[in-house]
Structures are given as C-alpha cells and as structure tokens.
Design an enzyme around this catalytic site. Structure first.
Site, PDB file in Angstrom:
ATOM      1  N   ALA A   1       0.808  -1.215   0.000  1.00  0.00           N
ATOM      2  CA  ALA A   1       0.000   0.000   0.000  1.00  0.00           C
ATOM      3  C   ALA A   1       0.845   1.271   0.000  1.00  0.00           C
ATOM      4  O   ALA A   1       0.307   2.369  -0.115  1.00  0.00           O
ATOM      5  CB  ALA A   1      -0.928   0.011   1.219  1.00  0.00           C
ATOM      6  N   GLU A   2       2.156   1.133   0.110  1.00  0.00           N
ATOM      7  CA  GLU A   2       3.024   2.312   0.128  1.00  0.00           C
ATOM      8  C   GLU A   2       3.684   2.506  -1.235  1.00  0.00           C
ATOM      9  O   GLU A   2       3.155   3.197  -2.093  1.00  0.00           O
ATOM     10  CB  GLU A   2       4.042   2.194   1.268  1.00  0.00           C
ATOM     11  N   MET A   3       4.824   1.854  -1.470  1.00  0.00           N
ATOM     12  CA  MET A   3       5.477   1.977  -2.771  1.00  0.00           C
ATOM     13  C   MET A   3       5.247   0.741  -3.638  1.00  0.00           C
ATOM     14  O   MET A   3       5.377   0.804  -4.858  1.00  0.00           O
ATOM     15  CB  MET A   3       6.966   2.261  -2.581  1.00  0.00           C
TER      16      MET A   3
END
Length: 336
Positions: free
Chosen positions: A137-139
């Site tokens: 969900a981040e990078m």
C-alpha cells in the site's frame, strides 16, 4: 507492571539528577549548561563526515519515484524536506492514494535513532528502507523491479558504477539512501546554541519552559543528542490512553506487533523532539494537532498529572527552540 514501575523510577531519578533550578523566569540566566556538564540533552554535531558521492546518489534516489511500482511515489512523498521531513498528514498516502495506518515520523536526524519505525522493527536505516519500498500500500515495488529500472536509467547506471564496484544492487540502493538520510541533520537550533553557552539564545520564558521540562521529568524519556529516539515506552503509562481514545487498531499495539510480548503492547519508540514544532500532527496516531495539545496529553497519560495552562505554554515555548537548520536555513514552523 514492570514497565510502569520502571517509568515511575525513571521520573523520580530524573528529578534527582536534573533538579529544579533556583532560577525562574525573569531572573538572571544560570551558568552556561555547557560549562556545568550536567545537562541531559546534548547539542547536535554541526556536520557529519560522510561519503559525498554516496550522499549525492542517495539524495537522487530519495526523490526518485522509480522506487515505487507505478513510478508515482518516492521517499520524499511522505518525508518532504520542506515540511520538516514529514508530510504533515495524520496518515500518509501511498499507491492509488491508499491511506496508511500510522503517522509518518520525520526523516531529519533519524540516523541518531537507536531503532527505526514507531515499533522499532528495523535496526538500521538500511533495514528500514525495505519496509516502504515493498509494502503493497506504500510503494508496492520489488527490489528486482527497482534494480532493473535503475540499471535501465543511464545516469543511475553510471553513478552506481562510479560509486559501488558491483554497480546497481539493492544493497547499494539502500546504502546510498541511508547515507543521505544520515546527512539530514539539523544543527544550530537555538537550544543547541544555548547548550553551547550562548545564554541569550533563549529568552526567560523559554528557559523557564526547559526548567519545567526537566522538573516534570520529561527528560526521563526525551534526552540525549536526539532528545528521544533511544528507548521504548508505553503510551498511557499513567492512564489508559487507548481506552479513552477508543477504536483500537493493530497499529496501536506498537512494539507488541514485533515481539508478541504482552508487556510490549502499546509501547512505542520514544520520538525525537528535535524540530517538533514543524512536524505536526503528533503521536503515532497523529491525534494531536498542536504542541500545546501534545504537551497536555503527555502530562495526563505519561506523567499522571494535569499541567496548568501556564506550564503548557512555557514547555511549548521551549519546544519551539528545538527547531534546527538544514543547509543553513531554519526549518519552517507549521502555521499556528
């Protein structure tokens, strides 16, 4: 119970080791803290000795969206150097604007932390980089994809070849970014100037705020060169923070998520207070919007005593003297 007992003992020792000064607001300044050698806080070094080539490469990578799956998110997306090394959001946004579950800490002075992340799951800055790069969900990337994209970019291929004998490798990407992050120190805060003997760097109210900061025992957890970042502590040591806040999530379990030990439930790495005036909102849940609110919360839940409006104001004034400089310019405070 062991953690609560230890916390109370630390506060008691703090009041003995750093007793209330006889001076108060409006009186003559005390002798130079640098001369007494008894202060619990140390000034930041004025510079770091680091490999300049690795720092330069790490800076480019820190701002490089190619480290993310869809080439839209960089380290700087959540750790904006023009915003105190944070994004000033309660929770950061990742791929496709997916919202995270914990407040992004500042990257400034992170090299002085004894562990990384709120729950301390990464031992080093290099280890920390694995988390956001690979978090879906981040990078949302894989190191294989990141390395391939960097190798296909001529300027990166050349820079890595010049800096690392084995060229573009995930370990070298992490090493370069960590070098850059270790360069992100913010020396010469007014309080650092005060510690180095410049008594006029702080006015009487700010000095009084520091006196109260020590008197109440805040230095029990916030001391050393980074004014924190060197121990774990339970949030809600003296009152049940989470029961009163409600809506407990997995992110609230803190260190427990790493160790599985019940004594670590709700324990977090004590954050550094350096540049705290420019990194709102506060706490792992981003629940406090102002310094004054954060100080009041700490008084209630960590010290077990309400702080008067005057004390809160003085301590907040002291905390604003902890804002340092990056590349010779003071960091910009959040508008009040």
């Amino acid at each position: 119970m062991k953690r609560l007992f230890a916390f109370g003992l630390i506060i008691a020792l703090g009041c003995v080791l750093w007793p209330e000064s006889n001076s108060s607001a409006g009186t003559q300044p005390a002798p130079s803290p640098a001369a007494t050698g008894r202060e619990p806080i140390r000034p930041l070094p004025l510079k770091m000795e680091l490999d300049a080539r690795k720092v330069a490469l790490g800076k480019a990578l820190f701002h490089e969206p190619k480290l993310s799956r869809d080439n839209t998110i960089s380290c700087a997306s959540c750790h904006d150097l023009s915003r105190g090394g944070t994004d000033r959001r309660q929770y950061s946004l990742g791929l496709n604007n997916a919202e995270g579950s914990i407040n992004a800490p500042t990257v400034f002075n992170s090299g002085f932390n004894f562990r990384q992340f709120w729950d301390g799951r990464a031992a080093t800055l290099e280890d920390q980089i694995d988390g956001p790069v690979q978090h879906p969900a981040e990078m949302g990337a894989t190191w294989a994809d990141v390395v391939a994209k960097l190798r296909d970019t001529p300027q990166y291929a050349a820079a890595f070849k010049e800096t690392y004998p084995d060229g573009v490798q995930s370990k070298n990407v992490k090493d370069a970014i960590a070098h850059f992050e270790r360069s992100l120190i913010t020396p010469n805060a007014r309080f650092d100037q005060f510690l180095r003997g410049e008594q006029t760097a702080l006015n009487s109210e700010e000095r009084e705020g520091y006196r109260k900061f020590k008197q109440y025992g805040c230095v029990s957890c916030h001391q050393g060169v980074n004014i924190g970042g060197n121990m774990f502590e339970t949030l809600g040591a003296m009152a049940d923070y989470f029961a009163e806040r409600g809506n407990v999530t997995k992110s609230d379990y803190g260190r427990f998520n790493v160790t599985g030990k019940e004594e670590d439930r709700f324990a977090f790495k004590v954050p550094s207070l350096r540049n705290v005036a420019v990194t709102a909102p506060y706490f792992h849940d981003g629940s406090a919007q102002t310094l004054e609110e954060a100080v009041a919360v700490m008084g209630k839940y960590q010290l077990g005593r309400p702080l008067s409006p005057e004390d809160i104001d003085h301590i907040a004034k002291f905390l604003r003297t902890l804002t340092g400089q990056y590349e010779g310019k003071p960091l910009q405070e959040v508008a009040r």
